[in-house]
Design a protein around this motif. Structure first.
Motif, mmCIF file in Angstrom:
data_model
loop_
_atom_site.group_PDB
_atom_site.id
_atom_site.type_symbol
_atom_site.label_atom_id
_atom_site.label_comp_id
_atom_site.label_asym_id
_atom_site.label_seq_id
_atom_site.Cartn_x
_atom_site.Cartn_y
_atom_site.Cartn_z
ATOM 1 N N PRO A 1 0.824 -1.211 0.000
ATOM 2 C CA PRO A 1 0.000 0.000 0.000
ATOM 3 C C PRO A 1 0.858 1.261 0.000
ATOM 4 C CG PRO A 1 -0.019 -1.008 2.165
ATOM 5 C CD PRO A 1 0.730 -1.939 1.263
ATOM 6 N N SER A 2 0.261 2.353 -0.486
ATOM 7 C CA SER A 2 0.943 3.651 -0.485
ATOM 8 C C SER A 2 1.088 4.183 0.934
ATOM 9 C CB SER A 2 0.158 4.682 -1.302
ATOM 10 O OG SER A 2 -0.060 4.211 -2.588
ATOM 11 N N SER A 3 0.073 3.896 1.766
ATOM 12 C CA SER A 3 0.140 4.333 3.162
ATOM 13 C C SER A 3 -0.715 3.425 4.034
ATOM 14 C CB SER A 3 -0.326 5.790 3.303
ATOM 15 O OG SER A 3 -1.701 5.891 3.007
ATOM 16 N N THR A 4 -0.359 3.393 5.314
ATOM 17 C CA THR A 4 -1.134 2.661 6.315
ATOM 18 C C THR A 4 -1.267 3.545 7.550
ATOM 19 O OG1 THR A 4 0.800 1.610 7.307
ATOM 20 C CG2 THR A 4 -0.300 0.405 5.543
ATOM 21 N N THR B 1 -9.169 2.275 -0.757
ATOM 22 C CA THR B 1 -8.989 2.429 0.682
ATOM 23 C C THR B 1 -9.658 1.254 1.377
ATOM 24 O OG1 THR B 1 -9.047 4.826 0.446
ATOM 25 C CG2 THR B 1 -9.377 3.952 2.661
ATOM 26 N N TRP C 1 -4.149 2.274 -1.318
ATOM 27 C CA TRP C 1 -3.379 1.983 -2.522
ATOM 28 C C TRP C 1 -3.676 3.080 -3.537
ATOM 29 C CZ3 TRP C 1 -4.994 -1.936 0.561
ATOM 30 C CH2 TRP C 1 -4.093 -2.961 0.819
ATOM 31 N N GLN C 2 -2.649 3.755 -4.008
ATOM 32 C CA GLN C 2 -2.784 4.746 -5.082
ATOM 33 C C GLN C 2 -2.373 4.010 -6.345
ATOM 34 O OE1 GLN C 2 -3.179 8.359 -4.460
ATOM 35 N NE2 GLN C 2 -3.116 8.921 -6.606
ATOM 36 N N TYR D 1 -5.609 1.087 5.117
ATOM 37 C CA TYR D 1 -4.627 0.934 4.039
ATOM 38 C C TYR D 1 -5.103 1.733 2.836
ATOM 39 C CZ TYR D 1 -3.151 -3.212 6.661
ATOM 40 O OH TYR D 1 -2.726 -4.071 7.636
ATOM 41 N N LYS E 1 -7.742 5.497 -6.213
ATOM 42 C CA LYS E 1 -7.323 5.062 -4.876
ATOM 43 C C LYS E 1 -8.252 3.958 -4.404
ATOM 44 C CE LYS E 1 -5.632 9.406 -2.976
ATOM 45 N NZ LYS E 1 -5.843 10.390 -1.917
#
Length: 130
Positions: free
Chosen positions: A46-49, A86, A61-62, A59, A84
């Motif tokens: 993932p791009s960020s968590t 999410t 994902w871009q 989470y 995205k």
């Protein structure tokens, strides 16, 4: 006559990619109740968590981010199209919520209403269900 041509083009293009709602529903059917690792296998890390106070983890994902810049003489305009995904997962990693967000800013009002299909649908290769 010109408006009729634009409407015909929109109807034609709409048939190439699923709508935003179809994408969210299909991804939900595929991943809800499964371990978040299934999404990592499908989309990569993932791009960020973000660990939430409840113990759940968010989470993001871009999957696509494209910036188009067009200009003429002394003026230029930049527009970013994105997809995205999410996900909210339980403390043990089970997916409990899944949402998609995409932009069709380049397409204006018709694109924002889903007239050209979803950016996420195009990225994931999803065609409309009939």
């Amino acid at each position: 006559m010109r408006i009729l041509g634009i409407v015909a083009l929109c109807v034609t293009l709409a048939g190439f990619a699923a709508s935003r709602q179809e994408v969210a529903a299909r991804l939900g059917d595929q991943f809800l109740g499964k371990n978040v690792d299934a999404l990592v296998v499908q989309f990569g890390p993932p791009s960020s968590t973000f660990k939430m106070n409840s113990g759940e983890t968010s989470y993001v994902w871009q999957l696509t981010a494209v910036t188009d810049i067009s200009g003429d003489r002394d003026y230029a305009q930049a527009q970013t199209r994105f997809c995205k995904v999410t996900v909210i997962a339980s403390p043990v990693g089970t997916v409990s919520q899944l949402n998609t967000e995409d932009s069709n800013v380049r397409a204006g009002l018709i694109g924002a209403m889903g007239g050209f299909g979803s950016i996420c649908a195009r990225r994931l290769g999803m065609k409309p269900q009939t």
